[in-house]
Design an enzyme around this catalytic site. Sequence first.
Site, PDB file in Angstrom:
ATOM      1  N   THR A   1      35.336 -38.043 -13.651  1.00  0.00           N
ATOM      2  CA  THR A   1      34.129 -38.335 -12.882  1.00  0.00           C
ATOM      3  C   THR A   1      34.541 -38.522 -11.437  1.00  0.00           C
ATOM      4  OG1 THR A   1      34.338 -40.703 -13.348  1.00  0.00           O
ATOM      5  CG2 THR A   1      32.945 -39.419 -14.833  1.00  0.00           C
TER       6      THR A   1
ATOM      7  N   SER B   1      46.821 -11.477  -3.490  1.00  0.00           N
ATOM      8  CA  SER B   1      47.133 -11.596  -2.075  1.00  0.00           C
ATOM      9  C   SER B   1      47.856 -10.359  -1.582  1.00  0.00           C
ATOM     10  CB  SER B   1      47.999 -12.837  -1.833  1.00  0.00           C
ATOM     11  OG  SER B   1      48.427 -12.894  -0.492  1.00  0.00           O
TER      12      SER B   1
ATOM     13  N   SER C   1      -7.045  -0.952  -6.526  1.00  0.00           N
ATOM     14  CA  SER C   1      -6.629  -1.258  -5.164  1.00  0.00           C
ATOM     15  C   SER C   1      -5.144  -1.577  -5.214  1.00  0.00           C
ATOM     16  CB  SER C   1      -7.406  -2.457  -4.620  1.00  0.00           C
ATOM     17  OG  SER C   1      -6.785  -2.998  -3.457  1.00  0.00           O
ATOM     18  N   THR C   2      -4.481  -1.386  -4.093  1.00  0.00           N
ATOM     19  CA  THR C   2      -3.096  -1.865  -4.029  1.00  0.00           C
ATOM     20  C   THR C   2      -3.022  -3.337  -4.411  1.00  0.00           C
ATOM     21  OG1 THR C   2      -2.430  -0.279  -2.322  1.00  0.00           O
ATOM     22  CG2 THR C   2      -1.169  -2.334  -2.451  1.00  0.00           C
ATOM     23  N   ASN C   3      -4.083  -4.073  -4.086  1.00  0.00           N
ATOM     24  CA  ASN C   3      -4.044  -5.525  -4.244  1.00  0.00           C
ATOM     25  C   ASN C   3      -4.103  -5.992  -5.691  1.00  0.00           C
ATOM     26  OD1 ASN C   3      -4.119  -5.252  -1.514  1.00  0.00           O
ATOM     27  ND2 ASN C   3      -6.197  -6.016  -1.259  1.00  0.00           N
TER      28      ASN C   3
ATOM     29  N   LYS D   1      50.700 -14.034  -6.592  1.00  0.00           N
ATOM     30  CA  LYS D   1      49.502 -14.867  -6.559  1.00  0.00           C
ATOM     31  C   LYS D   1      48.356 -14.165  -7.292  1.00  0.00           C
ATOM     32  CE  LYS D   1      47.027 -17.862  -3.317  1.00  0.00           C
ATOM     33  NZ  LYS D   1      45.629 -17.592  -3.641  1.00  0.00           N
TER      34      LYS D   1
ATOM     35  N   THR E   1       0.827  -1.217   0.000  1.00  0.00           N
ATOM     36  CA  THR E   1       0.000   0.000   0.000  1.00  0.00           C
ATOM     37  C   THR E   1       0.855   1.257   0.000  1.00  0.00           C
ATOM     38  OG1 THR E   1      -1.826  -1.131   1.116  1.00  0.00           O
ATOM     39  CG2 THR E   1      -1.752   1.276   1.301  1.00  0.00           C
TER      40      THR E   1
END
Length: 476
Positions: free
Chosen positions: A194, A325, A147-149, A331, A108
């Site tokens: 796998t 790093s 309506s807001t709804n 790195k 609302t």
Amino acid sequence: MTDTILTADTRLEHDLLGDRAVPQSAYWGIHTLRAVENFPITGQRLSETPDLIVALAMIKQAAAEANATLGLLSPEIADAIIAACLEIRDGKLHDQFVVDLIQGGAGTSTNMNANEVIANRALELLGHRRGDYARLHPNEHVNLGQSTNDVYPTALKLAAWTGIGRLVQAMDGLRLAFADKSAEFSDVLKMGRTQLQDAVPMTLGQEFGTYALMLAEDQSRLHEASDLIREINLGATAIGTGITAHPDYAALVRERLSLISGEDLITAPDLVEATQDCGAFVQLSGVLKRVAVKLSKTCNDLRLLSSGPRAGLNEINLPARQAGSSIMPGKVNPVIPEVVNQIAFEVIGNDMTITMAAEAGQLQLNAFEPIIFYSLHRSLSHLTAGCQTLEAHCIRGITANRDQLRMTVENSIGIVTALNPYIGYRNATEVALEAHRSGRGVAEIVLERQLLTREQLDRLLRPENLTRPQPLLSKL
């Protein structure tokens, strides 16, 4: 907010709780003021979600056009409302949408923020002062027949539709990047795995082609989800019975909104059901979770394949984006896949929030649509940014360590599977055990035992013979 009101030039506005002073410079009014005071939750205002603001403006414009056609609004008032909506759709007054995205009241406060901004801008366009609601009222005119709804869920669907379009486009760019890499790496032989153990050979192109295909499948699922949100409940008003709306309003406003938005909208066949049901949002969120899960799995693979460079798989190189790093010189970390992983974690959490919010609705209305929108908006926007970032800063710049990949295949015990039909299962097992025990390559042991000639072995180990179904080669 209270201090500002007390010291600024103000106007007095009234609601059922009493009178309040509102800054004269504000286009919003007393309902918005109370919402700002009531819901200091996230610090993120409606102004940060322009898709939702534009959606609200399109709905209010469609409603004004429909009500004017039905003779319920005078042409003068309707034209002023429409003009204000057009300005908002053009990006103006978005800073006046100040309510927090998470709010009580089933949306609302959002609807009233829109009603008040549009009403006050329309009053200005008519030559009147802001707050002169006797001439043009936020509820009686801007919110007429609504309506807001029914306004709020319809706006959420329009905003989501726009967000889905952007996400699909970003996924398409990422899919094409993977497809390009698949073509580039089509001749690069490597070992498939796998359970993280050596399996059988494949090409790096096949691996990247899989990532492209997964994205294509999810794009199709997003298109299906966007079809579901085309069904709206505009015209339902409070609970779906259409109380206060003209009998012809629902069909007419849907027609006008379809033209304005460019989306082929459908009025739900049962507005009572549509007003309480959040199933379309749950479905969309589930698809977004699917996208997130598969993107995260892909990024896990990229981090594994690029691990090293000396003590990991070291099969591919990701573009170096920053020093990795503050303590370890030289790195470089896989920061782009890492950020996409984190986006995926957020989207998965958002899906749980949306699930619980949809489940928690009672009777004829779900009061928790604000948190549903907040979560959907973050999932859509962050996934979009993640796909764009992954494409531009990672996938396009990946290179293959071809020598490392070839050496891995030649030294792998896994290639004995490809030789099994030609040297027999018993010989293949003995070769595998010897290779594992000695650390030597399968090819070396096969040649040593004179199970195959070098020419025969080279023919069998060609990429095209190792990476797709083939009839047995009768003549080696």
